[in-house]
Design a protein around this motif. Structure first.
Motif, mmCIF file in Angstrom:
data_model
loop_
_atom_site.group_PDB
_atom_site.id
_atom_site.type_symbol
_atom_site.label_atom_id
_atom_site.label_comp_id
_atom_site.label_asym_id
_atom_site.label_seq_id
_atom_site.Cartn_x
_atom_site.Cartn_y
_atom_site.Cartn_z
ATOM 1 N N THR A 133 0.518 -1.046 -0.173
ATOM 2 C CA THR A 133 -0.079 0.334 -0.180
ATOM 3 C C THR A 133 0.999 1.484 0.348
ATOM 4 O OG1 THR A 133 -1.751 -1.025 1.219
ATOM 5 C CG2 THR A 133 -1.802 1.237 1.246
ATOM 6 N N ASP A 143 0.995 4.022 -2.907
ATOM 7 C CA ASP A 143 1.140 5.315 -2.264
ATOM 8 C C ASP A 143 1.831 6.233 -3.348
ATOM 9 O OD1 ASP A 143 -1.603 5.161 -1.244
ATOM 10 O OD2 ASP A 143 -0.442 5.384 0.792
ATOM 11 N N SER A 173 -4.633 -4.128 -0.801
ATOM 12 C CA SER A 173 -3.498 -3.294 -0.746
ATOM 13 C C SER A 173 -4.374 -2.179 -1.787
ATOM 14 C CB SER A 173 -1.874 -3.527 -1.036
ATOM 15 O OG SER A 173 -2.277 -4.559 -2.521
ATOM 16 N N ALA A 180 -7.537 -0.553 -0.775
ATOM 17 C CA ALA A 180 -6.345 0.588 0.761
ATOM 18 C C ALA A 180 -6.176 1.486 -0.792
ATOM 19 C CB ALA A 180 -4.878 0.109 1.241
ATOM 20 N N VAL A 181 -5.393 1.481 -1.295
ATOM 21 C CA VAL A 181 -4.781 2.383 -2.360
ATOM 22 C C VAL A 181 -5.669 3.249 -3.137
ATOM 23 C CG1 VAL A 181 -3.821 1.270 -4.022
ATOM 24 C CG2 VAL A 181 -2.509 3.671 -2.591
#
Ligand code: F6P
Length: 335
Positions: free
Chosen positions: A141, A145, A174, A177-178
């Motif tokens: 993650t 980002d 991930s 999440a991103v």
């Protein structure tokens, strides 16, 4: 002993077992070095409170690891002989699917074994989570980002390849999440047309598309996972490179400049997350209790927030894949 690919949290298991065993039962420990290789060679190292001091924060494994299969090196007879010579009453095997399958075979032949499930891929059935997974998702993650800001600056499509040989849990979590524009996992073959649709859709909305791909993903046109690196010690194809294969294909199909990054072993190295340290420590402590209770052929596992003991056959029978509904849920946000 620790066996198979390493995972952040292995040292926390070792420390949890040694501290709990010394305190609660006055038990003493040795470590076998380098997985099953050290077991069949009788290669031990002392493991007392002193040796495990502070190692719960440390990545990798202080014992070393390998993908050696004990059944190719004398099997149960050899392992029993080594344990007897070393004065060992119980063997705690910290490993993934392959290592635990080997452990099950030996336990069935009378070797006193307790398992601890480990893999960053989180693909083991019989437990809700394996330690190492949370750390890997965190690292992926954070890396993505970073890919997003450079992708945004150049209006490029960024393809991030994460680990996940047979299952897409790291990619799914991930990617969610991103806020990825597309997540590609081994459980769901996808065509270039679909990929183009989502990448163009995101680009046309003024976004720099981020595509997350698990190393074991296959295009609809592929019969097996992308592998150009031969096989590993266990005879499995070494994966890695699907992202690098896809980026130019995406560029050709969409006209959007594309770049690929393979995160690789960065996801497995370094300090474990707090979640993984706690889970691994509890696993280590519970493994000692299971050994004291002579629960041979079983492994510790987490169900919800409880640590329980299950038969090893529950972990090796089938893989814990991403259910279609979980992928479809994530896919609502693609494009
Ligand atoms: O099983 C965990 C895993 O991280 C897989 O996702 C990956 O294919 C494999 O290990 C790679 O391991 P190594 O390069 O150490 O053989």
């Amino acid at each position: 002993m620790t066996s198979g690919g390493d995972a952040p949290g292995l040292n926390a298991v070792i420390r949890g077992a040694v501290l709990a065993g010394e305190r609660t039962g006055g038990h003493s420990f040795v470590g076998f070095r380098n997985g099953w290789k050290g077991v069949v060679e009788g290669d031990t190292t002392p493991l007392s409170r002193h040796e495990v001091k502070g190692i719960n924060k440390l990545g990798g494994t202080i014992l070393g690891t390998s993908r050696t299969n004990p059944n190719d090196h004398g099997g149960a007879d050899r392992v029993k002989e080594v344990l007897a010579d070393a004065g060992v009453d119980a063997l705690i095997v910290i490993g993934g699917e392959g290592s635990l399958a080997g452990a099950k075979e030996l336990a069935d032949q009378g070797v006193p074994i307790v398992g601890v499930p480990k893999t960053i891929d989180n693909d083991l059935d019989g437990t809700d989570y394996t330690f190492g997974f949370d750390t890997a998702v965190g690292i992926a993650t954070e890396a993505m980002d970073r890919l997003r800001t450079t992708g945004d600056s150049h209006s490029r499509c960024m393809v991030a390849e994460v680990m996940g040989r047979n299952v897409g849990w790291i990619a799914l979590n991930s990617g969610l999440a991103v806020g990825a524009h597309l997540i590609l996992i081994p459980e769901r073959k996808t065509s270039m047309d679909e990929i183009t649709h989502y990448v163009k859709g995101a680009f046309d909305r003024g976004r720099a598309p981020l595509v997350v791909v698990a190393e074991g993903f296959q295009l609809a046109s592929m019969d097996e996972a992308y592998s150009t690196l031969g096989t590993d010690a266990a005879g499995r194809p070494r994966l890695g490179g699907i992202g690098t294969m896809l980026a130019p294909m995406i560029q050709d199909a969409t006209g959007i400049e594309s770049r690929a990054t393979t995160l690789g072993h960065i996801q497995r190295g370094g300090t474990p997350s707090a979640f993984d340290r706690v889970l691994a420590t509890r696993f280590g402590m519970a493994a000692v209790n299971a050994a004291v209770a002579a629960q041979w052929g079983h492994m510790v596992s987490v169900r919800g927030t409880d640590i329980v003991v299950v038969n090893l056959s529950e972990a090796i029978g089938s893989l814990k894949v991403v259910p279609p509904e979980r992928y479809d849920e994530a896919a609502l946000l693609f494009g």
